[in-house]
Design an enzyme around this catalytic site. Structure first.
Site, PDB file in Angstrom:
ATOM      1  N   LYS A  28       0.943  -1.065   0.041  1.00 31.60           N
ATOM      2  CA  LYS A  28       0.020   0.097  -0.048  1.00 31.60           C
ATOM      3  C   LYS A  28       0.920   1.413  -0.009  1.00 31.60           C
ATOM      4  O   LYS A  28       1.713   1.411   0.924  1.00 31.60           O
ATOM      5  CB  LYS A  28      -0.958   0.083   1.346  1.00 31.60           C
ATOM      6  CG  LYS A  28      -1.814   1.160   1.214  1.00 31.60           C
ATOM      7  CD  LYS A  28      -2.697   1.192   2.498  1.00 31.60           C
ATOM      8  CE  LYS A  28      -3.606   2.289   2.397  1.00 31.60           C
ATOM      9  NZ  LYS A  28      -4.535   2.230   3.868  1.00 31.60           N
TER      10      LYS A  28
ATOM     11  N   ARG B  10     -10.580  10.010   2.090  1.00 29.66           N
ATOM     12  CA  ARG B  10     -10.425  10.467   3.415  1.00 29.66           C
ATOM     13  C   ARG B  10     -11.491  11.435   3.731  1.00 29.66           C
ATOM     14  O   ARG B  10     -11.788  11.510   4.830  1.00 29.66           O
ATOM     15  CB  ARG B  10      -9.006  11.191   3.383  1.00 29.66           C
ATOM     16  CG  ARG B  10      -8.083  10.297   3.676  1.00 29.66           C
ATOM     17  CD  ARG B  10      -6.586  10.624   3.620  1.00 29.66           C
ATOM     18  NE  ARG B  10      -5.680   9.583   3.236  1.00 29.66           N
ATOM     19  CZ  ARG B  10      -4.286   9.624   3.124  1.00 29.66           C
ATOM     20  NH1 ARG B  10      -3.743  10.964   3.212  1.00 29.66           N
ATOM     21  NH2 ARG B  10      -3.466   8.702   3.011  1.00 29.66           N
TER      22      ARG B  10
ATOM     23  N   LYS C  19      -2.213  -1.408  -4.027  1.00 30.03           N
ATOM     24  CA  LYS C  19      -3.099  -0.287  -3.817  1.00 30.03           C
ATOM     25  C   LYS C  19      -2.240   1.001  -3.766  1.00 30.03           C
ATOM     26  O   LYS C  19      -1.235   0.830  -3.044  1.00 30.03           O
ATOM     27  CB  LYS C  19      -3.726  -0.446  -2.381  1.00 30.03           C
ATOM     28  CG  LYS C  19      -4.693   0.573  -2.193  1.00 30.03           C
ATOM     29  CD  LYS C  19      -5.262   0.508  -0.598  1.00 30.03           C
ATOM     30  CE  LYS C  19      -6.067   2.208  -0.554  1.00 30.03           C
ATOM     31  NZ  LYS C  19      -6.492   1.950   0.704  1.00 30.03           N
TER      32      LYS C  19
ATOM     33  N   SER D 187     -10.317   5.550  -4.451  1.00 27.36           N
ATOM     34  CA  SER D 187     -11.081   6.589  -4.776  1.00 27.36           C
ATOM     35  C   SER D 187     -10.654   7.766  -5.614  1.00 27.36           C
ATOM     36  O   SER D 187     -11.557   8.163  -6.513  1.00 27.36           O
ATOM     37  CB  SER D 187     -11.357   7.253  -3.338  1.00 27.36           C
ATOM     38  OG  SER D 187      -9.963   7.771  -2.680  1.00 27.36           O
TER      39      SER D 187
ATOM     40  N   TYR E  87     -15.121   1.195  -6.652  1.00 28.25           N
ATOM     41  CA  TYR E  87     -16.308   1.781  -6.355  1.00 28.25           C
ATOM     42  C   TYR E  87     -17.171   1.536  -7.592  1.00 28.25           C
ATOM     43  O   TYR E  87     -18.505   2.057  -7.569  1.00 28.25           O
ATOM     44  CB  TYR E  87     -15.913   3.201  -6.042  1.00 28.25           C
ATOM     45  CG  TYR E  87     -15.222   3.369  -4.851  1.00 28.25           C
ATOM     46  CD1 TYR E  87     -15.719   3.071  -3.606  1.00 28.25           C
ATOM     47  CD2 TYR E  87     -13.619   3.695  -4.885  1.00 28.25           C
ATOM     48  CE1 TYR E  87     -14.953   3.126  -2.412  1.00 28.25           C
ATOM     49  CE2 TYR E  87     -12.922   3.651  -3.804  1.00 28.25           C
ATOM     50  CZ  TYR E  87     -13.540   3.422  -2.627  1.00 28.25           C
ATOM     51  OH  TYR E  87     -12.747   3.541  -1.546  1.00 28.25           O
TER      52      TYR E  87
HETATM   53  C1  PBG Z   1      -7.497   3.158   5.749  1.00 32.68           C
HETATM   54  C2  PBG Z   1      -7.653   2.962   4.399  1.00 32.68           C
HETATM   55  C3  PBG Z   1      -7.261   4.008   3.282  1.00 32.68           C
HETATM   56  C4  PBG Z   1      -8.130   3.382   2.148  1.00 32.68           C
HETATM   57  C5  PBG Z   1      -8.469   2.308   2.370  1.00 32.68           C
HETATM   58  N1  PBG Z   1      -8.345   1.996   3.799  1.00 32.68           N
HETATM   59  C6  PBG Z   1      -7.028   5.501   3.359  1.00 32.68           C
HETATM   60  C7  PBG Z   1      -5.485   5.660   3.763  1.00 32.68           C
HETATM   61  O1  PBG Z   1      -4.674   4.839   3.875  1.00 32.68           O
HETATM   62  O2  PBG Z   1      -5.389   6.969   3.959  1.00 32.68           O
HETATM   63  C8  PBG Z   1      -7.900   4.264   0.564  1.00 32.68           C
HETATM   64  C9  PBG Z   1      -9.346   3.862   0.091  1.00 32.68           C
HETATM   65  C10 PBG Z   1      -9.608   4.933  -1.332  1.00 32.68           C
HETATM   66  O3  PBG Z   1      -8.847   5.794  -1.668  1.00 32.68           O
HETATM   67  O4  PBG Z   1     -10.315   4.235  -1.924  1.00 32.68           O
HETATM   68  N2  PBG Z   1      -6.018   3.067   6.036  1.00 32.68           N
END
Ligand code: PBG
Length: 338
Positions: A208, A218, A261, A287, A326
């Site tokens: 990630k 967020r 991711k 997102s 999504y």
């Molecule tokens: C929580 C989390 C995040 C996302 C999924 N789980 C945000 C982050 O790490 O800041 C992002 C998902 C998305 O942007 O669709 N840790």
């Protein structure tokens, strides 16, 4: 005698083109994320993610029914709790928002496969993914820096393990730890086994990246850090060897599925990971990737359906077995009319 060889173009005929296609998208491979918010009777459109809503617990069952009707059989849940604190107690509370949402979905649609995001950021008052300490090796809170933040790893693991177990006890089918904490998969595996959930799989957010493409999420999950950033625990975008290392560690710790991711700016990472592991690989079409297409389509710059199908197919071609997106509900509907 020289016989000139001219290769046939197998894309000239639509039937043949379909026959030799190398990557396909099927609704069975898609997971629909959903955001759960406090309150009653709420179905709240998200400004930063047009076309998407957040639901209160009493409305999520009906939405799960819609998702299943479209052809999607798996959901990934994120919770926005009523209150946040320094221990993320809302994450593992009995009767917490996710625990109640799982029950509501299972009651409305028992066949829905429910996966939960296991992270603390939405539940922490500071919005970080774990227990925070300051990093003495960095000047604190300098501009553009990571704010001197480090996560106190081991106390965080305990909270994550508690959270995972409480989700499974509430009826979830799989947990997806997303915080990039070291040893998190092993800690959750041990806790699940100890509580009699040896058959519950773990999907690890193994690679990630500290990406700007999480921006709209967020807002949706209200999990933006109130200071600093996530660069000390999420991966640095230029690195791919490091992703391999992270993935191998998670598989060794017992991850059943590994995730990359975001997806689109990291297609090469998906390909590399697919080559080195035998477990299924998931990709998170995040997102920002959703909102970019929505914004361009709203302006008439892109054909939404075509852009979505091209992007999802590219993620499959790169090597992902599973896609979290999504667009899942819409894509499943579009696929069924083709
Ligand atoms: C929580 C989390 C995040 C996302 C999924 N789980 C945000 C982050 O790490 O800041 C992002 C998902 C998305 O942007 O669709 N840790």
């Amino acid at each position: 005698m020289n016989i000139p060889i001219r290769p046939r173009r197998l894309r000239g005929n639509p039937v043949l083109r379909g026959m030799v296609r190398e990557a396909r998208v099927s609704p069975e491979q898609l997971i629909q994320p959903a955001f759960i918010i406090p309150g009653k009777g709420k179905k709240e459109p998200l400004a930063s993610m047009p076309g998407l809503c957040r639901f209160s617990v009493d409305r999520i069952g009906a939405e799960a029914r819609e998702i299943l009707k479209a052809g999607i059989k798996a959901m990934l849940l994120f919770g926005v709790p009523e209150h946040k604190d320094e221990k993320a107690s809302g994450a593992y509370a009995r009767g917490g928002i996710i625990q109640r949402a799982i029950e509501a979905i299972k009651k409305a649609v028992p066949e829905m496969y429910v996966i939960t995001d296991v992270c603390l950021c939405e539940y922490m008052s500071h919005g970080h993914c774990g227990v925070v300490t300051k990093n003495p090796s960095q000047p604190p809170f300098f501009k553009g820096g990571s704010g001197g933040i480090i996560i106190d790893n081991d106390p965080t693991l305990e909270l994550l393990a508690k959270t995972a177990v409480s989700h499974i006890k509430a009826g979830a089918d799989m947990v997806a730890p997303s915080g990039m904490m070291d040893g998190c998969i092993a800690a959750i595996r041990a806790a699940l086994d100890r509580d009699g959930f040896a058959n519950t799989p773990i999907m690890s957010y193994a690679a990630k990246y500290a990406s700007c493409f999480y921006g709209p999420f967020r807002d949706a999950a209200e999990g933006a850090p109130s200071f600093g950033d996530r660069k000390t625990y999420q991966m640095d975008p230029p690195n791919v060897r490091e992703a391999i290392k992270e993935v191998k560690l998670d598989v060794a710790e017992g991850a059943d599925i590994v995730m990359v991711k975001p997806a689109l700016a990291y297609l090469d990472v998906i390909t590399r990971v697919r080559e080195i592991v035998d477990v299924p690989v998931a990709a998170y079409n995040v997102s920002g990737e959703y909102s970019m297409i929505k914004a361009a389509a709203a302006n008439g710059w892109l054909d939404e359906k075509k852009a979505v199908m091209e992007v999802l197919t590219a993620i499959r071609r790169a090597g992902a077995d599973i896609i979290i997106t999504y667009f899942a509900k819409d894509a499943a509907r579009w696929l069924s009319v083709f």
